[in-house]
Design a protein around this motif. Sequence first.
Motif, mmCIF file in Angstrom:
data_model
loop_
_atom_site.group_PDB
_atom_site.id
_atom_site.type_symbol
_atom_site.label_atom_id
_atom_site.label_comp_id
_atom_site.label_asym_id
_atom_site.label_seq_id
_atom_site.Cartn_x
_atom_site.Cartn_y
_atom_site.Cartn_z
ATOM 1 N N ALA A 180 -8.574 -5.494 16.535
ATOM 2 C CA ALA A 180 -7.476 -5.586 17.504
ATOM 3 C C ALA A 180 -7.506 -4.355 18.412
ATOM 4 O O ALA A 180 -7.968 -3.287 18.002
ATOM 5 C CB ALA A 180 -6.155 -5.638 16.752
ATOM 6 N N GLU A 224 2.899 1.712 12.473
ATOM 7 C CA GLU A 224 3.612 0.724 13.298
ATOM 8 C C GLU A 224 5.019 0.462 12.775
ATOM 9 O O GLU A 224 5.317 0.667 11.606
ATOM 10 C CB GLU A 224 2.828 -0.602 13.322
ATOM 11 C CG GLU A 224 1.544 -0.496 14.133
ATOM 12 C CD GLU A 224 0.694 -1.764 14.111
ATOM 13 O OE1 GLU A 224 -0.218 -1.874 14.946
ATOM 14 O OE2 GLU A 224 0.906 -2.631 13.253
ATOM 15 N N ARG A 225 5.863 -0.030 13.697
ATOM 16 C CA ARG A 225 7.207 -0.541 13.388
ATOM 17 C C ARG A 225 8.091 0.431 12.586
ATOM 18 O O ARG A 225 8.703 0.044 11.577
ATOM 19 C CB ARG A 225 7.109 -1.893 12.669
ATOM 20 C CG ARG A 225 6.376 -2.921 13.512
ATOM 21 C CD ARG A 225 6.398 -4.312 12.955
ATOM 22 N NE ARG A 225 5.760 -5.189 13.942
ATOM 23 C CZ ARG A 225 6.412 -5.784 14.936
ATOM 24 N NH1 ARG A 225 7.704 -5.655 15.030
ATOM 25 N NH2 ARG A 225 5.768 -6.517 15.827
ATOM 26 N N TYR A 248 -6.800 -2.637 9.139
ATOM 27 C CA TYR A 248 -5.598 -3.262 8.542
ATOM 28 C C TYR A 248 -5.812 -3.745 7.102
ATOM 29 O O TYR A 248 -5.268 -4.765 6.710
ATOM 30 C CB TYR A 248 -5.099 -4.422 9.424
ATOM 31 C CG TYR A 248 -4.444 -3.956 10.723
ATOM 32 C CD1 TYR A 248 -3.078 -3.701 10.785
ATOM 33 C CD2 TYR A 248 -5.205 -3.757 11.872
ATOM 34 C CE1 TYR A 248 -2.471 -3.279 11.955
ATOM 35 C CE2 TYR A 248 -4.616 -3.320 13.059
ATOM 36 C CZ TYR A 248 -3.260 -3.084 13.096
ATOM 37 O OH TYR A 248 -2.668 -2.654 14.256
ATOM 38 N N ASP A 280 3.573 -6.184 8.830
ATOM 39 C CA ASP A 280 4.821 -6.021 9.603
ATOM 40 C C ASP A 280 6.001 -5.905 8.638
ATOM 41 O O ASP A 280 6.069 -6.640 7.636
ATOM 42 C CB ASP A 280 5.037 -7.222 10.527
ATOM 43 C CG ASP A 280 4.199 -7.117 11.789
ATOM 44 O OD1 ASP A 280 3.348 -6.222 11.868
ATOM 45 O OD2 ASP A 280 4.409 -7.940 12.699
ATOM 46 N N GLU A 329 5.985 -12.994 10.781
ATOM 47 C CA GLU A 329 5.960 -11.515 10.801
ATOM 48 C C GLU A 329 6.992 -10.994 11.782
ATOM 49 O O GLU A 329 7.844 -11.744 12.260
ATOM 50 C CB GLU A 329 4.552 -10.991 11.085
ATOM 51 C CG GLU A 329 3.990 -11.405 12.416
ATOM 52 C CD GLU A 329 2.607 -10.823 12.673
ATOM 53 O OE1 GLU A 329 1.953 -10.321 11.755
ATOM 54 O OE2 GLU A 329 2.179 -10.866 13.831
ATOM 55 N N GLY A 349 -1.284 -11.702 16.403
ATOM 56 C CA GLY A 349 -1.667 -10.372 16.907
ATOM 57 C C GLY A 349 -0.770 -9.942 18.052
ATOM 58 O O GLY A 349 0.449 -10.093 17.988
ATOM 59 N N TRP A 350 -1.386 -9.422 19.114
ATOM 60 C CA TRP A 350 -0.595 -8.933 20.256
ATOM 61 C C TRP A 350 -0.113 -10.080 21.159
ATOM 62 O O TRP A 350 0.692 -9.870 22.049
ATOM 63 C CB TRP A 350 -1.403 -7.964 21.120
ATOM 64 C CG TRP A 350 -1.907 -6.726 20.422
ATOM 65 C CD1 TRP A 350 -3.206 -6.353 20.287
ATOM 66 C CD2 TRP A 350 -1.134 -5.683 19.805
ATOM 67 N NE1 TRP A 350 -3.300 -5.166 19.605
ATOM 68 C CE2 TRP A 350 -2.040 -4.729 19.300
ATOM 69 C CE3 TRP A 350 0.237 -5.463 19.604
ATOM 70 C CZ2 TRP A 350 -1.640 -3.578 18.632
ATOM 71 C CZ3 TRP A 350 0.641 -4.319 18.932
ATOM 72 C CH2 TRP A 350 -0.287 -3.394 18.459
ATOM 73 N N GLN A 389 7.696 -10.188 21.350
ATOM 74 C CA GLN A 389 7.743 -10.324 19.888
ATOM 75 C C GLN A 389 8.892 -9.495 19.324
ATOM 76 O O GLN A 389 9.045 -8.317 19.686
ATOM 77 C CB GLN A 389 6.403 -9.831 19.307
ATOM 78 C CG GLN A 389 6.272 -10.049 17.821
ATOM 79 C CD GLN A 389 5.016 -9.432 17.244
ATOM 80 O OE1 GLN A 389 4.534 -8.418 17.753
ATOM 81 N NE2 GLN A 389 4.494 -10.003 16.178
#
Length: 466
Positions: A180, A224-225, A248, A280, A329, A349-350, A389
């Motif tokens: 990614a 992330e997140r 990942y 996620d 997710e 994904g994105w 998202q």
Amino acid sequence: MSRNLFPFASRFSTGSSSCSMSIVVLSVVGCLLMLHLYSLVSQPYIQNKEIHAGMSSHPLLLKLEAVEEENIKMPRQRRHSPRSAKRKPRHTTTLIDEFLDESSPIRHIFFPDMKTAIDPNKDAGNDSLYYYPGKIWLDTEGNPIQAHGGGVLFDERSRTYYWYGEYKDGPTYHAHKRGAARVDIMGVGCYSSKDLWTWKNEGIVLAAEGKNETHDLHKLNVLERPKVIYNDKTGEYVMWMHIDNANYTKASVGVAVSDSPTGPFYYLYSKRPHGFDSRDMTIFKDDDGVAYIIYSSEDNSDLHIGPLTEDYLDVTSVMKRILVGKHREAPALFKHGGIYYMITSGCTGWAPNKALAHAAKSILGPWNTLGNPCIGGNEVVRFTTFFSQSTYVLPFPRLPGLFIFMADRWNPANLRDSRYVWLPLTVGGTANQRPLEYNFGSPLWSRVAIYWHKRWMLPDIWRKKK
Ligand code: GAL
């Protein structure tokens, strides 16, 4: 012998009194069943009316629930060579193709340029306090806000909002051919605000590790997140985040802690919660002070949910699988009227995909799926969650039923230029609107709706009621 063409009729006409009795009984049971079914189906509308009646006292709230259509004109079919111009194109380009194509002639619709940026320093006049989903959003120093995949904490002590998210202000590249798009870890950005529109950069509150290659926060890994909650018992701000390696496969959560909302946060450790892979994720603090972690697991096929320890620094042994096999997710959890709600995305994904709203009476489940909450725009806009998202849903405790839906419009060609899509989310909805995709299971849920608006602002009463 003549054939009896109406056997039932003849049986009834010659029938005994026991037969007519059973007809009466059957009819009564039938009527009762019909009445029960009717009450089940009509209940949500009554519920909606009640909730809405409470909320609709302010006309601005009605404005937020207005359905705003979006007419995005597709560009003419592009032809690459005079030869191919003569041929029929193999497939018609869709709006999603245009969104994903960096060189699309309508790119400015999805990623408007700097000239249109929301700038709290400029005398915005009538535009002041207006959200423009998808436009560049500047902080008080005039730089684009870097808080992707983020969440907002309202700090009771300073009566200030803090927005934490991925600070992605670096070059986008691919670590592997098929990997990614990514940006090296820079850290977690933090911005503060009193009005949820003017954001001051508080700096990177959890920074990447430059040298130690074995450290979770080494720049070549993934952070992330990030989400932050306050622990009333320990007086600490606790941050949970998705920690991973570049491909990942580490699939873990990380925990950091600080005694101030503006950091610095001290990184404690990472782990696979309950021994499972975790990608996620989010955390949610309930009214009774118990906090929960929700994460995509088992290769993103299920979500797992479980309470944290009292100090919020670890998970407990309790974990429930929810939305099993649904491949969801980007969970964003919130609560209204004693019911838990969650918005999730699919796993693409994105690239954007269709959001779903879910509801549960108990946070540990069972969770029911209500359908796509997106309203307005057009079919593609609704099918792609407004080309974004989910990441967080921000409540306004004094305006029950109104929330801000926070989402990321990822730009995989240049992740630092990903945009924020903030839109009003309401629970309850209007009485004259049918729920989108209706679930006939029991209990019956209120409608969760996210309304598309090119431009919108929070009702004034929010500022007065703070
Ligand atoms: C998405 C996820 C993002 C990021 C991205 C990488 O599915 O929601 O947070 O991990 O994949 O491709």
